[in-house]
Design a protein around this motif. Structure first.
Motif: not given
Length: 87
Positions: A23-33, A36-41
């Motif tokens: 899940e961390l890998l997924e969120a990091l992959g989507e972070l640039e786009e 708002y995923l920063l808090p989840k990461i």
């Protein structure tokens, strides 16, 4: 367990299992786009309690947590991880 300290003085402990998380890998992959995923990461990396501690650590005199400061702390934590693993 990995322990470290950022330049701003935030001390953290990471369970290596948290870093080996799809899940961390997924969120990091989507972070640039999606910034708002920063808090989840942050919660995935640090856990709820340390994420709260980091927020408190970064609050300025007006009680605001600058998003750039949060990004910088997370980046520094990731940069420290390889060093911590090798010590």
């Amino acid at each position: 367990m990995l322990q470290g300290k950022t330049k701003s003085g935030f001390e953290f402990t990471l369970d290596e299992e948290r870093l080996d998380n799809y899940e961390l890998l997924e969120a990091l992959g989507e972070l640039e786009e999606n910034i708002y995923l920063l808090p989840k990461i942050i919660k995935l990396v640090l856990g709820d309690e340390q994420a709260k501690e980091l927020k408190e650590h970064l609050k300025n005199e007006k009680g605001i947590i600058p998003s750039k400061a949060m990004e910088a702390e997370l980046k520094e934590i990731f940069e420290l991880v390889p060093t911590l693993k090798n010590s």
